[in-house]
Structure formats: structure tokens, C-alpha cells
Motif scaffolding. Structure first.
Motif, short mmCIF file in Angstrom:
data_model
loop_
_atom_site.label_atom_id
_atom_site.label_comp_id
_atom_site.label_asym_id
_atom_site.label_seq_id
_atom_site.Cartn_x
_atom_site.Cartn_y
_atom_site.Cartn_z
N ALA A 813 0.85 -1.21 0.00
CA ALA A 813 0.00 0.00 0.00
C ALA A 813 0.88 1.25 0.00
O ALA A 813 0.60 2.23 -0.69
CB ALA A 813 -0.92 -0.01 1.22
N SER A 814 1.97 1.19 0.74
CA SER A 814 2.91 2.31 0.81
C SER A 814 3.58 2.53 -0.55
O SER A 814 3.80 3.68 -0.98
CB SER A 814 3.93 2.01 1.91
OG SER A 814 5.06 2.77 1.78
N LEU A 815 3.91 1.44 -1.26
CA LEU A 815 4.49 1.56 -2.61
C LEU A 815 3.47 2.20 -3.56
O LEU A 815 3.83 3.03 -4.39
CB LEU A 815 4.91 0.18 -3.13
CG LEU A 815 5.48 0.15 -4.55
CD1 LEU A 815 6.87 0.80 -4.59
CD2 LEU A 815 5.56 -1.27 -5.10
N CYS A 816 2.19 1.79 -3.45
CA CYS A 816 1.13 2.39 -4.28
C CYS A 816 1.06 3.90 -4.06
O CYS A 816 0.95 4.67 -5.01
CB CYS A 816 -0.23 1.77 -3.97
SG CYS A 816 -0.37 0.03 -4.44
N ASP A 817 1.14 4.32 -2.79
CA ASP A 817 1.10 5.75 -2.47
C ASP A 817 2.29 6.48 -3.09
O ASP A 817 2.15 7.57 -3.64
CB ASP A 817 1.12 5.97 -0.95
CG ASP A 817 -0.17 5.50 -0.29
OD1 ASP A 817 -1.17 5.38 -1.01
OD2 ASP A 817 -0.16 5.24 0.92
N LEU A 818 3.47 5.86 -3.00
CA LEU A 818 4.68 6.48 -3.56
C LEU A 818 4.54 6.66 -5.08
O LEU A 818 4.83 7.74 -5.61
CB LEU A 818 5.90 5.62 -3.24
CG LEU A 818 7.21 6.06 -3.92
CD1 LEU A 818 7.65 7.43 -3.42
CD2 LEU A 818 8.32 5.06 -3.68
N LEU A 819 4.07 5.62 -5.78
CA LEU A 819 3.90 5.73 -7.24
C LEU A 819 2.89 6.81 -7.59
O LEU A 819 3.06 7.56 -8.54
CB LEU A 819 3.47 4.38 -7.83
CG LEU A 819 4.50 3.24 -7.76
CD1 LEU A 819 3.96 1.99 -8.41
CD2 LEU A 819 5.80 3.64 -8.45
N GLU A 820 1.84 6.90 -6.79
CA GLU A 820 0.82 7.92 -7.04
C GLU A 820 1.41 9.32 -6.86
O GLU A 820 1.14 10.23 -7.64
CB GLU A 820 -0.35 7.70 -6.07
CG GLU A 820 -1.66 8.31 -6.50
CD GLU A 820 -2.19 7.78 -7.84
OE1 GLU A 820 -2.12 8.55 -8.82
OE2 GLU A 820 -2.67 6.64 -7.92
N ARG A 821 2.29 9.47 -5.86
CA ARG A 821 2.92 10.78 -5.63
C ARG A 821 3.90 11.11 -6.74
O ARG A 821 4.01 12.26 -7.18
CB ARG A 821 3.63 10.80 -4.27
CG ARG A 821 2.66 11.00 -3.12
CD ARG A 821 3.35 11.25 -1.80
NE ARG A 821 3.77 10.02 -1.16
CZ ARG A 821 5.02 9.78 -0.76
NH1 ARG A 821 5.97 10.67 -0.97
NH2 ARG A 821 5.33 8.66 -0.17
N ILE A 822 4.64 10.10 -7.23
CA ILE A 822 5.58 10.33 -8.33
C ILE A 822 4.80 10.77 -9.58
O ILE A 822 5.19 11.72 -10.26
CB ILE A 822 6.40 9.05 -8.60
CG1 ILE A 822 7.46 8.88 -7.50
CG2 ILE A 822 7.06 9.10 -9.97
CD1 ILE A 822 8.23 7.58 -7.56
N TRP A 823 3.69 10.10 -9.86
CA TRP A 823 2.91 10.44 -11.06
C TRP A 823 2.17 11.77 -10.91
O TRP A 823 1.75 12.36 -11.89
CB TRP A 823 1.94 9.30 -11.41
CG TRP A 823 2.44 8.51 -12.57
CD1 TRP A 823 2.00 8.59 -13.85
CD2 TRP A 823 3.51 7.55 -12.59
NE1 TRP A 823 2.72 7.73 -14.66
CE2 TRP A 823 3.65 7.09 -13.92
CE3 TRP A 823 4.35 7.04 -11.62
CZ2 TRP A 823 4.59 6.14 -14.30
CZ3 TRP A 823 5.29 6.10 -11.99
CH2 TRP A 823 5.40 5.66 -13.30
N SER A 824 2.02 12.25 -9.68
CA SER A 824 1.35 13.55 -9.47
C SER A 824 2.33 14.71 -9.54
O SER A 824 1.91 15.86 -9.61
CB SER A 824 0.67 13.57 -8.09
OG SER A 824 -0.28 12.56 -8.00
N HIS A 825 3.63 14.42 -9.50
CA HIS A 825 4.61 15.51 -9.44
C HIS A 825 4.78 16.17 -10.81
O HIS A 825 5.09 15.51 -11.79
CB HIS A 825 5.96 14.96 -8.96
CG HIS A 825 7.00 16.04 -8.80
ND1 HIS A 825 8.21 16.00 -9.43
CD2 HIS A 825 6.97 17.20 -8.09
CE1 HIS A 825 8.89 17.08 -9.10
NE2 HIS A 825 8.17 17.81 -8.30
N GLY A 826 4.55 17.48 -10.84
CA GLY A 826 4.79 18.23 -12.07
C GLY A 826 3.75 18.00 -13.15
O GLY A 826 4.04 18.13 -14.34
#
Length: 1309
Positions: A813-826
Motif C-alpha cells: 500500500a505504501s508503494l502504491c502511495d509512492l507511485l501515485e505521488r511520483i505520477w502527481s509531481h509536475g
């Protein structure tokens, strides 16, 4: 800019560091707000327009009275403080977040109060308290400039004399900007809009905002608010104040100390004394923002949910028209975290120029000012997958999707309600205020005291009449306490004073005078707030004291000294998470497994470890003290793992400590006094704040006052101590460097720098985000790998014991959150709540267009390929991003984009295709450029490559994170039956059938069309597959069937299971079986399928801890004869594996069927034991099976029983004999045609389940039939070996063995 903590030796203990005045600079005149221009530059750059053209020129669409103009710091005293450098830009921005605000005499001009704080990158904080009021503009240049701007605005917009606010843009950030630029804390219903009446210099009086600010090292909000409001009263009063204003400002800057810990202090404002107090060393740290108001604004239920989001370090955005409400809620929430501290970006008031910070791909807690009437649905934020949105004004919150509840939440809410009720704050059932999505909660617990309006009026009337001589009974006295400090009451008193009417009776009983306990109404309200604050905080602190009472036992302290710990910090495990979780009550686990992965918990444990070598961090010291105290009063042995709710027991004493300090003032500061000032300067003019004499305010008094003497002595003592210890420890600079590195481990940018906001600095900030995301990805993938490796990793020195399913789920779940944050950046433009799913949808649309173009050529290729694929076997499944997207889209159970994105990540991870899929997704550079800005993480080539490489490392371990989570979905399965081709009987004339079973259920019996060796069927998720039942009805001429194996593939996850057979099915051949139960295992992907994954562990390097499976045709085949030593080892290993199975947590046990009936399972091992020395070949080569021996032995026992021979045996042996006969009879009478080997398998399984195997063995050994059917050297005839076998099998008696339905179908016992 930040003051060091008051507790540290570096900062003298002064109450206030700076006094600041912000407003309009009449010399430079009206200047457009540079920050607003910078914001427009950023927006233009984002939308692809020429930023330089946009940033220049005036914005004439808006009325000039609604535009933002630049405010300036007009004066600040002293010029600079060595330990807390003055940051002019940051203070100006936060004192007047919207810039200068203009009004005319037609508008309401009520003074406003708000607070702010500045957090440095090291986490230290400075607090600011701001009193904003309106002052008449006397400069004719400013008035004429405003007149000119208004005429230009009317010329640009001739159609509307009363123009509306800026039209809302579809751009997400535009809507944010307009909400900030035009927001106004004063409700518009109370005044007539300027835009309606316009501005005419000859007719209207122009007013402009001015701010008075105190900057302090500690949050004494009430004291600062009262001091600033008294200063304002002094300039609006008809007569001048008793002393020049410089005397009061000089007094608070230089002569008022911070109260010592555990003491109270009284100092003097312009008109009234002001009291503040500071908690003692064993109490909760100082927190002066009214928590009661936070509960009133949000409701208890919502506040507990917000508190949980904060603990789990989600992104939290507070939203309100009122700056002070933003600050109150933010400070309230962070105060409740004790003993933990928020470790990430913390900006309770986000200025308009910092809106790009909402793009930050890190946890944050920020406050955004809303415009009155702004529709939440139009407020599109850069990322919402992990966002908790708190709409303070509408009393509702929107929660992220995957969200564990706080332990004992109902009892916890009940206890908080009880505390609030004791203070007259009544929770009432509210009505939903918005129809927000499924994950929005509305304020069901909003707080209101309206019900008690009548009671309060009655209490007031009783006081006015003085009918009880000032004596009020319980409830009315409580009601009066509610009225202390009531604004309406104060206005009433002020009015009666001016008209000459005396209300001394009211004052004497509890109003403004020295009434109850000699305290003023203000002091009564402050005492009540302070008592409510501390009691609410104690309830929260008590939860952590209960939950983490034994945390110390799980702290791993492996380093010999501080230096080696700091240098190896990143590689070390500091906390035994698996053992800690196994020690917790089951209901706590969903929350705790997430919480112990947070940065705030890691920092807390780091502080605990560092306390071996240096002074304990203050919060940790208080927390440890409480745990020690709790242990003294309550030995936690029996209820260690109890989830029973324990209420807080120290509410009364914590409130009494505060009351005692405020009842008996410990210290009184020096009174304000006349200073050595120039006469004639700063003359008093009512309504105008005078120009202060800077020479008397720039420096403090000489060291004649006792406070500075005491401070200096303490400082010298600390310096001497430091010099003594310096040579014993590290070099201080080196140590500080290590400490900062250790504390910032895993953190990203702590705080935006407010002063320098050039595009270059913004780019630098984003670069820090990119580096932080990459580091976080490395840490997460490493943690997932090490945890998954389990026992072998521990043996190799990598830390913790085997991962639990709960922890694994938390990490994923934590990895899912990280990927979501990476894809939201910029992101260029926000579309939907999940940036990753939005990207996948763009990719899908693009690929579908290409597929249509290539449709014709693809058809011909497919025909050619089909011709070559006629050989029997499982068709190859090639990796396809599109196929996986379509699988997720077809899952009706998932309703949101965030849920679909997470399901796609889980599916890709289970298929070992996550890195490859994302690489494929990002290979379309044109699409990436279209969706992302230049500085986005996904457009930084080197970092992107490293990120994909870290994800690739996850292919080395097996995850079932999709199969185990989505248990109710329909899944297509593909089954292939593979006969042994070299023999003629590859086909059969009978009607075959198959039934596939897994950990979650079975498919039911399915008929296979004749001579068709493969089929596809849809079925509910079966989980990991365990068995296949294969059989036929024995009809036709060619009824015998020789099957090599059955292959079954889950068409969504691609997992292929092989079920080996290698036996005949048919009457009169082999053991006469018409159906067989085949035990499956996960097949390794073929070389062709695996080449796409990019990472595969070679066969020779498979983990040595895994049991090496030997194929059925070698070790288990009929021609193979293992030695007696190998057989005994195999039995020991099989029993050992079953014991291990039951020692695992229930959710992580896997399939018991494989351990019983698999290739090296218990049945196979016992079969080898019984086959050793067995005379299987008979005359004319008719094969005899072990089951024949069992049947003959049972027949002998039954005949002996009838003849009476068995009556002489002991009673238990007789019962055992009966049970064996009964079980064999039941197996023989089943309607299933399972063959002799199948019957033996069934007998072993039933005997293991009912713990009868050790009792049956002696009966078989004692039976005379054994001498005819076994050679002398057989293991079964060796009494020592048999006794050893019985002892081994008895170890299974401790475990509740349950059998799969497919094994025991049709058996009636």
C-alpha cells in the motif's frame, strides 16, 4: 527564521523576539504584488504561453480595491537577534498573506487577529501573532493613484460599474489563485461591497490595512492576542495611553522573560495585566491554541479521522476563509500527536505565491484560504489519491480510500465527548452539509451550545437583578463560566460604562472585575480553555501510553557508540516490527502496521536510541516518565494483549496543576516605565499608529535586571559543562552534521523557503523533491525485498524475521502511495483523482488508435502463428500493458480511479511486470511531455532509469498481492490436459470431467468435450490453486486414458499451475482408478514468457532454503527405490513441514493439502515406507498394492473379532481396531472410483486429521498377514523403526488438521 527551542541553552529566555509593523509604504506608493506577478508567470509557463508577456502589465479586469498590492515591513524592533535572524520577506508575507487591503467608510473595518509560524528545515519553529486593523490613508498621492486605477478599471469594463470577481478558470491552479486573492475574512453580508459604490477621492475616505505583529519562541497565543489588542485600543481611545507606546513594546521585548517550566508569569499590557503559564517538566508541552474550538469546528468524529490521517502521514489540506481557524486546527492536530512530531512540510497558512507547493509529492500539512462561496467541486488539486481534504467552514472532511481506523475508535470518541460535556460543549447530531463522494464524512458530531441560549439569558437576568446576592447554583454558575469573555457581554459593559450606568454587581460576581477567585472574565475564559486543552490532550496521550507501553522491549540497540550508529544509520534496523505487531491485540494491527512505517515513528525510535549517549529529547522524556509511572501503578502481565479500552485517569490532576499556577502567580515581570526618549516625537493622534522612536527600541536594557543575570549565569554554567565534555565526544560540527543527516533520513524537503521565490529557487525546490522521491523508492523496494526474504535474510544478517501478510500489505500500500505521488509531481493539467490511472488512460487511447491502424496486418500474422502453435501445451501469454488495463477496467467491484490504479500496480507486481510496464508507459516521450512539466520526476531521465531499476529488483520475490486482495472477482482460467503422447492411448472414447480447487473455493465439476484437450472457464477467484480432480465415466471402446499432467493458468495474473499425474485412468489398468486428485504447484514461466520480464532468478541460484522438489517420475516414480535412510528423512521432513505450517500466523499458512499429498508430502513418504520390502509382484505379474495389504489386514481383524480372538486384547486396542475397520469400510464403499493408491492416500489423510495414525500402525504390524506380504528386511517389520515412526507421527496430534473438500468428497463416517 526560527527561534531555537526555549529549552536549549543558546537563546536567552525572552518572551518576545521581535515587534513588527507591516503596511503601506507611502514613499514607494501603490506597487502591484510581485508574488502575484510571479504566480501569473508560473501559470503562464504551465499553460505553454509566453510567461514574460503575462507577468508585465496591470490586471485591469479586477476592481483596484480587490487587487493585491505590495505590503512592506515598515519597522521591526530590534534590528536583529543573533540566535533568530529576522527574515523580512517571510514575515511580511505571513503577516499580510493577501497583501494590502483597501476599504472605504462604507465597509466594515473590524480588526482581525491571526497567527502564523515559520518552520526551519531542521524543524525548529517561531510563532507570529498578528493584529490587523484599518487606518485612514492620509497620503494624497495614494488616494489619487487609487482614483486613477478605478477610472482605468471602469474604462476597461464599461459594461459593469460593479464588476464581478475574476471569472473562474478551468485550470485547477487558477481557481486556487482567485480564491486566495479575493478572499476576505470579513463576511460580505456585514458590509456593502466597494465595487458596488465605487471609489471617489472627493467623496470617500480611504482606509488601508496595517498589521502589528509579535514574534515569539513559544506559542503563547492568548497573551500575545491580549497585548496586541490593548495596543490597538490605546490608539483608538479618545485619550492617550498612560505611557508612550514605546514603553510597553520595550517592556515586552526586553523585560518580560519566558515563564520558567512549571511556573506562571504576570506582565502588564497598556491597560490590564496579562498572565501566562508554562507546563512543568513532567507535563505535556505548552499548547495555547484553543482545542475546544478545533472540536467545535470539525466535530469529534471528523477530528479523530483527521488525527488518524496525520499519524499515517498523508497529505492534509485545511480549507477555510479564516486564517486563524486554519492555524487553530493545524496547531491543534499537531499538538495531539504527543509523543510524536510531524516530520514533513508544515505550512498552516499557505500564501498565494506558494501554491505550487500543493504539487509537492511528499506528505504535507497545509492551510489554504478559501473565497466565500467557492464551490469545493471546482477546486481541483494536483493530487488527491492520498489527500485528506478538511473543509473547516462546512464542517466536513474527505478521506483517502485505503484508510485503517484508529484503535478503539468508538470508546475513544465517547471519552472525548464526556470531556467536552463537562465543559458545556454539547455534541449534537448534524445534517450532512454536502453530497460529497463515498469517502467524505460530514460533521455528525458538530459541537453547539445553542440549546443553552435560554439558560444563559436566565443566568444573566439573575445577575442583573442581583436577586441571589451573587450566589448562583451549579448549572447557572456553569452557564456563567461559559459567558466569561463573551464578546456581546463585553460590548454591553462598554456601552453601560459610556452611558454612566454602573454594573459593578455583575462585575463583582464574575464579569470584568476581580470576582471569582480574583480573576477577570478574560482570565476565567483562559483558565477554562487551558483546562479543556490539557484534558483533551491527556485523553490522546493516554492512548499512546497504552498502545506503546512496551515499545522499549522492541528497540534494537546494536551500535556500541553514537558515531558508529550515526554513520551506519541507513543500514540498521532499529525496531523489531514483526515481534512488536505479534504482541498487539488483533483489532490494533491494521492501524499499527501502517503507523510503525511512518517517519514520525522512525524519528521517535531514533531519539530513543540516541538518548543512550545524549540528553533525552523533551517529549520522549515526558512519555517515558509516564510509562514508568503507569508500570508502578499497574503491572501489565495478564492484560498485555487485551484490546479493552482504558480511560485516562489523570484528567483531574492535570487540570489542577494549571489552575494552581494561575491562582498563585509565581513571577511578575518589571512594569512598563518611561524611557529616555526625545520629546515631541510620536505625538498621539487618535486612530493612527505613531512612528515609534527606533533608538530606544533597538537595544535592551543593560544587564541590571535579574532575568538576564539569571540567564547569563545559566549560560556560563552550560558553556563550562560543554567544554568539559567536548574532548570526550565527537567533534561538535561533525556530530551536528551526522545528527542532521540521521534525522533527515527518509524525509524530503521539510519546509518551503518563503523569502526567495525566484523561478530558479522553485526549480531547486523541485529538484530536492525528485531526489527525495528517488531515495524513498530505493528505501521502500529494499525494505520490501529484505522483509520478503524472511528467515534466510536474517541468517545472512539482514535484520528481521519472516514478514507477515499484514506487513506485506502495508508495504505494498505504501508503494502504491509512492507511485501515485511520483505520477502527481509536475502534472500539467489535473484529470481525475489518480494521476497514474489518468496516464494509463491516455496510453490506452493512443494504443487503441494504433491497433485500429494495424488491424489488417495483425489478422494475417495471427493466422500464420496459429498454424505453428498446433502442438499440445499451454499457449504463451505475452506481457501486455493494454491487456492488464482492460482486466482492471472489467472489474466492476472497483468504483474509483485511485482503486483502479492500485489494483493495476498490485497486478503488475504479482506478474513481475511492474518495472517493464512502467518503462513501456514512459517510453512514449511525446505523451509524457504533453502530460508533465519540465521539472517533473518522470522527465528527469537519470532518476527515472534508477527508479525503474529499483522496481525491477522486486521481480526476485513472489507476491500474491492481487490474488489475495481481490477475492470476489470473476477470473477466466485456461486448462490444458496433456496426455503421454508416445503411447497410442492419447485419446479416449469416454466422457472426461475436471474440477479445479484453490484456497478460496472450487470450480465445481465441468465436462470436457470429447477429444478436446483444453478449455477456458470463468470462475470466482479460487486463490492459489491446490488440487485438480480429473476423471471419466469409463464408456466406449477406448476407455483407458494415460495422462501426463494438467496445466491450469489464471488468465489475469498469468500464474500457471502444473498438476502432475503420470498414471492411467481406467478399469483393469494401473490401480483401476477412474478419477485422480492431482496436487499442483506453481510452474516457473517458460524462457519465452520470462524474457520480457527483464529479471529472472536462474534455476541454479534458487534460494537454498526452499525444498528442492524432485519430479514424480524420478524419486516418486514406480521404478525408483529410495533407501531406508532416505525414507526416514522424508517422513521427518514431511511432519516437520506440517508443524511449521501450524506455527505460522493463520493468514499466512498456505496450502496444507500440498504438505499432505504433494510430491514430497506425508502421504508420499508413508507410501515409500509401506512399499519398502513389499512383495508387489505375483504370479502372472499381477501387481499388488499397499491397499491390498491394508484390506487383507482389516479382513483378518474382522474375522478374528468374530471368532473372539480380539476379546482378549485391551479395550483401547479393541476400539482402535474397530475404528480402522470402519474407516477402511467407508473408503471402500464410497461412490468415487479413486483406485487403490487414491484409497491409501485418503486413509492417511483421514488418520492424520483424526489423530489415529499412531494407533493404527501397531495393529498393521502385529497382523500375521505382514509375514506373507513383506520381506524380512522390510522397514514395517523392524520394531525399532516402527516405534520411531509412531513417535514422529504423534507430534501431529497437537494440531487441528482440516482437509480440503476435494480430498474427502463422498466419504461418510
Amino acid at each position: 527564521m526560527s527561534g531555537t527551542n526555549a529549552a536549549s541553552g543558546g537563546a536567552p529566555c525572552r518572551f518576545a523576539h521581535y515587534f513588527v509593523i507591516c503596511g503601506i509604504d507611502t514613499e514607494t506608493g501603490l506597487e502591484p504584488d510581485e508574488l502575484a506577478a510571479l504566480y501569473r508567470w508560473l501559470e503562464a509557463d504551465r499553460q505553454g504561453r509566453d510567461p514574460d508577456a503575462t507577468a508585465t502589465g496591470e490586471n485591469f479586469e479586477q476592481s483596484p480595491l480587490k487587487r493585491t498590492f505590495k505590503s512592506k515591513v515598515l519597522a521591526h524592533y530590534p534590528e536583529n537577534v543573533e540566535w533568530n535572524p529576522f527574515d523580512r520577506d517571510a514575515v511580511n508575507m505571513l503577516c499580510m498573506p493577501k497583501g494590502l487591503s483597501f476599504r472605504t467608510q462604507a465597509d466594515a473595518r473590524e480588526p482581525q487577529f491571526h497567527s502564523f509560524l515559520i518552520t526551519r528545515e531542521d524543524g525548529s519553529r517561531t510563532y507570529g501573532f498578528v493584529h490587523t486593523f484599518y487606518e485612514e490613508v492620509t497620503s494624497s498621492q495614494i488616494c489619487s493613484a487609487m482614483q486613477t486605477l478605478y477610472q482605468m478599471h471602469q474604462a476597461e469594463n464599461p459594461s459593469s460599474a460593479a464588476p464581478s470577481s475574476t471569472s473562474s478558470s478551468s485550470s485547477s491552479m487558477d481557481s486556487l489563485a482567485s480564491s486566495l486573492d479575493e478572499a476576505d475574512p470579513v463576511p460580505s453580508s456585514s458590509c456593502r461591497s466597494v465595487a458596488c459604490s465605487g471609489y471617489d477621492a472627493s467623496r470617500d475616505t480611504l482606509y488601508v490595512s496595517k498589521a502589528l505583529c509579535l514574534i515569539t519562541p513559544m506559542p503563547f497565543m492568548h497573551a500575545c492576542r491580549r497585548f496586541l489588542s490593548q495596543l490597538h485600543r490605546a490608539i483608538t481611545a479618545p485619550s492617550p495611553p498612560p505611557l508612550p507606546l514605546e514603553s510597553y513594546i520595550h517592556n515586552i521585548l526586553y523585560e518580560v522573560p519566558l515563564p520558567p517550566p512549571g511556573r506562571s508569569l504576570k506582565f502588564h499590557g497598556v491597560y490590564e495585566p496579562i498572565v501566562c503559564q508554562r507546563p512543568g517538566p513532567g507535563e505535556l508541552p505548552v499548547a495555547d491554541f484553543p482545542l475546544g474550538q478545533t472540536f467545535t469546528l470539525l466535530g469529534v468524529e471528523n477530528l479523530v479521522q483527521l488525527f488518524t490521517c496525520t499519524l499515517l502521514e498523508m497529505q492534509i489540506l485545511l480549507y477555510s476563509q479564516d486564517y486563524q481557524q486554519l492555524m487553530t486546527v493545524a496547531e491543534g492536530i499537531t499538538t495531539l500527536l504527543f509523543p510524536f512530531q510531524w516530520q514533513h512540510v508544515y505550512v498552516p497558512i499557505l500564501p498565494a505565491s506558494l501554491l505550487h507547493f500543493l504539487d509537492a509529492p511528499v506528505p504535507y500539512l497545509m492551510g489554504l484560504q478559501s473565497k466565500e462561496g467557492t464551490d469545493r467541486s471546482k477546486l481541483e488539486l494536483p493530487q488527491e489519491a492520498n489527500l485528506c481534504f478538511v473543509d473547516i467552514d462546512n464542517h466536513c472532511i474527505e478521506l483517502p480510500e485505503d484508510f485503517p481506523q484508529f484503535p478503539n475508535k468508538p470508546e475513544f470518541i465517547q471519552e472525548l465527548n464526556e470531556v467536552l460535556l463537562r465543559f458545556g460543549i454539547y455534541p449534537v447530531e448534524g445534517t450532512p452539509l454536502t453530497s460529497t463522494p463515498a469517502f467524505t464524512t460530514t460533521n455528525t458530531g458538530s459541537i453547539s451550545t445553542r440549546k443553552h441560549g435560554l439558560k444563559s439569558q436566565q443566568a444573566l437576568r439573575e445577575l442583573e437583578d442581583d436577586g441571589r446576592n451573587g450566589n448562583l447554583e451549579g448549572e447557572q454558575l456553569a452557564m456563567l463560566e461559559l459567558l466569561q469573555g463573551n464578546a456581546t457581554l463585553e460590548k454591553l459593559q462598554a456601552l453601560t460604562k459610556r452611558t454612566g450606568v454602573h454594573v459593578e454587581a455583575l462585575r463583582g460576581i464574575g464579569g470584568g472585575g476581580e470576582g471569582l477567585g480574583g480573576r477577570t472574565g478574560f482570565e476565567e475564559e483562559e483558565l477554562r480553555n487551558a483546562k479543556l486543552n490539557v484534558q483533551l490532550r491527556e485523553v490522546f496521550a493516554c492512548r499512546f501510553t497504552t498502545m506503546f507501553a512496551d515499545y522499549e522491549a522492541f528497540v534494537i540497540q546494536s551500535a556500541p557508540d553514537l558515531e558508529s550508529w550515526l554513520t551506519n544509520r541507513e543500514q540498521m534496523h532499529n525496531f523489531d516490527k514483526a515481534s512488536f505487531l505479534s504482541d498487539q491485540p488483533e483489532p490494533y494491527l491494521p492501524f499499527l502496521s501502517h503507523f510503525i512505517e511512518t517517519q514520525m515513528f522512525a524519528t521517535f525510535i531514533d531519539n530513543k536510541i540516541m538518548s543512550q549517549w545524549e540528553e533525552k529529547e523533551p517529549l520522549l522524556r515526558v512519555f517515558d516518565g509516564r510509562i514508568d509511572k503507569a508500570r508502578l501503578y499497574n503491572v501489565r502481565a495478564p492484560n498485555l494483549r487485551s484490546s479493552n479500552y482504558q480511560k485516562c485517569t489523570i484528567l483531574k490532576e492535570s487540570a489542577q496543576a494549571i489552575e494552581q499556577r494561575l491562582m498563585k502567580i509565581d513571577h511578575t515581570a518589571i512594569h512598563p516605565h518611561l524611557l529616555d526618549m526625545k520629546i515631541g516625537q510620536g505625538k498621539y493622534v487618535q486612530g493612527f499608529f505613531p512612528k515609534l522612536q527606533s533608538d530606544v527600541l533597538s537595544v535592551g536594557p543593560t544587564n541590571s535586571n535579574r532575568w538576564s543575570n539569571r540567564t547569563a549565569t545559566a549560560q556560563r554554567r552550560k558553556d563550562r559543562h560543554r567544554q568539559r565534555t567536548e574532548h570526550l565526544t565527537l567533534d561538535n560540527d561533525l556530530k551536528e552534521k551526522y545528527m542532521q543527516e540521521a534525522r533527515s533520513l527518509g524525509k524530503n524537503l521539510r519546509q518551503p523557503k518563503l523569502s526567495d521565490l525566484s523561478p530558479a529557487v522553485i526549480a531547486q525546490t523541485n529538484w530536492k523533491f525528485v531526489e527525495g522521491l528517488l531515495k524513498e523508492c530505493r528505501m521502500k523496494t529494499k525494505r520490501m525485498l529484505v522483509e520478503k526474504m524472511g528467515r534466510e535474510a536474517v541468517e545472512l544478517g539482514h535484520g528481521e524475521a519472516n514478514i507477515t501478510g499484514l506487513e506485506e500489505n502495508t508495504l505494498i500500500a505504501s508503494l502504491c502511495d509512492l507511485l501515485e505521488r511520483i505520477w502527481s509531481h509536475g502534472l500539467q493539467v489535473k484529470q481525475g483523482k489518480s494521476a497514474l490511472w489518468s496516464h494509463l488512460m491516455h496510453y490506452q487511447a493512443r494504443e487503441e488508435k494504433l491497433e485500429q491502424q494495424q488491424a489488417e496486418s495483425t489478422v494475417s500474422n495471427c493466422q500464420e502463428r496459429r498454424k505453428s502453435d498446433l502442438s499440445i501445451g499451454m499457449p504463451i501469454q505475452r506481457p501486455s500493458v493494454m491487456q492488464d488495463i482492460r482486466h482492471i477496467q472489467s472489474m466492476g467491484e472497483i468504483k474509483t480511479d485511485v482503486g483502479r490504479a492500485r489494483a493495476w500496480i498490485r497486478l503488475s507486481l504479482e506478474k513481475k511486470l511492474l518495472s517493464q510496464h512502467l518503462k513501456r508507459l514512459l517510453s512514449h516521450t511525446a505523451l509524457t511531455k504533453k502530460l508533465y512539466k519540465r521539472y517533473a520526476f518522470l522527465r528527469c531521465e537519470d532518476e527515472k532509469e534508477q527508479f525503474l531499476f529499483h522496481l525491477l529488483s522486486l521481480n526476485t520475490v513472489d507476491y500474491f498481492c492481487f490474488t489475495s486482495v481481490f477475492t470476489t472477482i470473476m477470473i477466466p482460467y485456461h486448462a490444458v490436459i496433456i496426455p503421454i503422447k508416445k503411447l497410442s492411448n492419447a485419446m479416449t472414447t469416454s466422457n472426461p470431467w475436471v474440477c479445479v480447487s484453490g484456497e478460496l473455493g472450487d470450480s465445481g465439476v465441468m465436462q470436457i468435450p470429447k477429444n478436446v484437450l483444453e478449455m477456458t472457464f470463468d470462475c470466482h477467484n479460487l486463490g492459489k490453486l491446490t488440487t485438480v480432480q480429473l476423471g471419466h465415466d469409463n464408456s466406449g471402446l477406448l476407455a483407458k486414458w494415460l495422462v501426463d499432467c494438467v496445466m491450469v493458468r489464471n488468465e489475469i495474473t498469468g500464474h500457471t499451475y502444473k498438476f502432475p499425474c503420470g498414471r492411467w485412468l481406467g478399469k483393469g489398468v494401473d490401480d483401476g482408478s477412474l478419477e485422480r486428485v492431482l496436487i499442483g504447484e506453481l510452474a516457473l514461466p517458460s524462457a519465452e514468457e520470462d524474457c520480457g520480464r527483464g529479471c529472472r532468478t536462474p534455476d541454479m541460484q534458487r534460494s537454498p532454503g526452499q525444498t528442492r522438489r524432485v519430479s514424480i517420475t524420478s524419486m516418486g516414480g514406480r521404478g525408483y527405490k529410495p533407501t531406508s535412510g532416505q525414507i526416514q528423512d522424508a517422513i521427518g521432513e514431511a511432519v516437520n513441514n506440517i508443524c511449521k505450517h501450524f506455527h505460522k500466523p493463520e493468514k499466512e499458512r498456505g496450502s496444507l493439502t500440498i504438505l499432505l499429498c504433494g510430491e514430497v508430502g506425508l502421504v508420499w513418504a508413508l507410501e515409500q515406507f509401506f512399499n519398502n520390502g513389499f512383495k508387489s509382484a505375483r504370479l502372472f505379474q499381477k501387481t499388488v498394492f499397499v491397499w491390498d495389504f491394508v484390506e487383507k489386514a482389516v479382513a483378518y481383524m474382522e474375522s478374528a473379532d468374530q471368532m473372539g480372538d480380539m476379546q482378549e486384547t485391551t479395550e483401547p486396542l479393541g476400539l482402535t481396531c474397530v475404528s480402522l475397520c470402519r474407516y477402511v469400510s467407508a473408503i471402500n464403499s464410497t461412490s468415487r472410483n479413486i483406485g487403490k493408491d487414491g484409497k491409501f492416500q485418503l486413509l492417511v489423510c483421514l488418520g492424520a486429521r483424526d489423530h489415529l495414525l499412531p494407533q493404527w500402525l501397531p495393529l498393521l504390524v502385529e497382523c500375521p498377514v505382514i509375514q506373507r506380504m513383506y520381506e524380512e528386511s522390510a522397514l514395517l517389520r523392524d520394531r525399532t523403526t516402527v516405534n520411531a515412526l509412531i513417535a514422529v507421527l504423534q507430534t501431529l496430534d497437537d494440531f487441528p488438521i482440516t482437509l480440503e473438500a476435494s480430498l474427502i468428497k463422498g466419504i461418510d463416517l
